[in-house]
Motif scaffolding. Structure first.
Motif, short mmCIF file in Angstrom:
data_model
loop_
_atom_site.label_atom_id
_atom_site.label_comp_id
_atom_site.label_asym_id
_atom_site.label_seq_id
_atom_site.Cartn_x
_atom_site.Cartn_y
_atom_site.Cartn_z
N GLU A 21 41.18 41.69 43.12
CA GLU A 21 42.36 41.54 41.81
C GLU A 21 41.48 41.95 40.58
O GLU A 21 41.95 42.73 39.51
CB GLU A 21 42.69 40.05 41.81
CG GLU A 21 43.67 39.88 40.72
CD GLU A 21 43.09 39.46 39.31
OE1 GLU A 21 43.57 40.03 38.24
OE2 GLU A 21 41.93 39.06 39.25
N SER A 68 42.35 45.08 37.97
CA SER A 68 42.74 44.72 36.60
C SER A 68 41.85 45.69 35.84
O SER A 68 42.19 46.11 34.70
CB SER A 68 42.39 43.16 36.27
OG SER A 68 43.37 42.58 36.94
N GLY A 115 46.47 45.60 37.20
CA GLY A 115 46.63 44.21 37.14
C GLY A 115 48.10 43.89 36.53
O GLY A 115 48.62 44.75 35.90
N THR A 143 43.31 38.22 32.87
CA THR A 143 42.69 38.38 34.16
C THR A 143 40.87 38.78 33.63
O THR A 143 40.95 39.46 32.43
CB THR A 143 42.90 39.58 34.89
OG1 THR A 143 42.83 40.71 34.58
CG2 THR A 143 44.40 39.25 35.51
N ALA A 177 40.44 42.48 33.58
CA ALA A 177 40.84 43.29 32.54
C ALA A 177 39.78 42.93 31.11
O ALA A 177 39.69 43.59 30.39
CB ALA A 177 42.35 42.76 32.07
#
Length: 273
Positions: free
Chosen positions: A208, A212, A217, A223, A226
């Motif tokens: 994940e 991101s 994402g 996140t 990110a």
């Protein structure tokens, strides 16, 4: 099982970190109320220089601590959800294949092989690119690459159980094959699969974050990936923007791995050596 687990200091340390992470994720709206993406101060305030903003701000002036806390919520949600979907799908397919045998087993295991050939991250990347980035799409994308391991473990366990006396007794009692497979055998095949669930959670958190980082994402969720991507353009002037979420990501994965290793040893009896 709990005594060997509690005797391992690395398991206790990992469990403490994971418990703290889960509590932070669960109470994120109370710990850091409001929108974590709202402007909280002037841009690029260094950590530990402002009492109201302990970890400073990013290039837009957003509170880095609030983003970190809400990012934990996303990581925990994605990791646990992806693991649950992968374990459920793997257990269902593996149990059906192991109990049915013959052509059904061959067909199901060829599907498992087909999914296992493709690297999990590439499969997730392709799925999210086609379906569009959202939290549940990311969860399904990660589970698509993770369910094959539980399926193989479940099949192997079912193969060793389907000739047991209790299965023969269930047939004599008139239970259908589906009832025997999913009500009698599947619960007994679950422990070895649960032992690898922590690995799936750790891999899901990393996947994940990677998605991101690449901009795939959920755009509506904070996140850690990110955050790391956001800070890469300021590595020379404000390296903390990427280092802080990176440390949180590393601690989460390592603690999950430590707890998983301890649980695996406890379930398999390796602590008795």
């Amino acid at each position: 099982m709990t005594r060997p687990f509690l005797r391992r200091p690395e398991a206790l340390l990992g469990g403490a970190i994971l418990l703290a992470l889960i509590l932070i994720a669960g109470f994120a709206p109370l710990i850091a109320p409001g929108d974590p993406l709202a402007i909280a101060g002037r841009p690029l305030i260094p950590p530990f220089t402002d009492a109201g903003l302990p970890l400073g701000t990013d290039r837009l002036g957003r509170d880095l601590l609030a983003e970190l806390i809400h990012g934990a919520r996303t990581s925990v949600a994605v990791g646990l959800s992806a693991a649950l979907v992968a374990v459920f799908a793997g257990m269902t397919v593996g149990t059906a294949a192991g109990f049915a045998g013959g052509a059904i087993e061959a067909a199901l295991m060829r599907i498992v092989d087909a999914f296992q050939i493709v690297p999990g991250f590439l499969l997730a990347l392709a799925f999210v690119s086609v379906a569009g980035p959202s939290l549940w799409v990311v969860v399904l994308a990660i589970a698509l690459g993770a369910w094959t391991g539980p399926a193989r473990l479940a099949r192997a366990r079912v193969l060793s159980l389907r000739e047991s006396d209790f299965v023969a007794a269930a047939k004599v009692m008139g239970m259908s094959p589906a009832e025997i497979a999913f009500r009698q055998i599947m619960p007994l095949a679950l422990p070895p699969v649960l032992a690898v669930a922590s690995v799936i959670v750790a891999a899901a958190v990393l996947t994940e974050a990677a998605l991101s980082f690449l901009g795939l994402g959920d755009p509506n969720s904070v996140t850690w990936g990110a955050m790391i991507a956001e800070g890469r353009n300021q590595l020379r002037s404000a390296a903390y923007l990427s280092i802080i979420p990176g440390i949180a990501l590393v601690l989460t994965v390592i603690s999950t791995y430590l707890v998983g290793e301890a649980l695996t040893d406890s379930l398999t009896g390796r602590d008795k050596r």
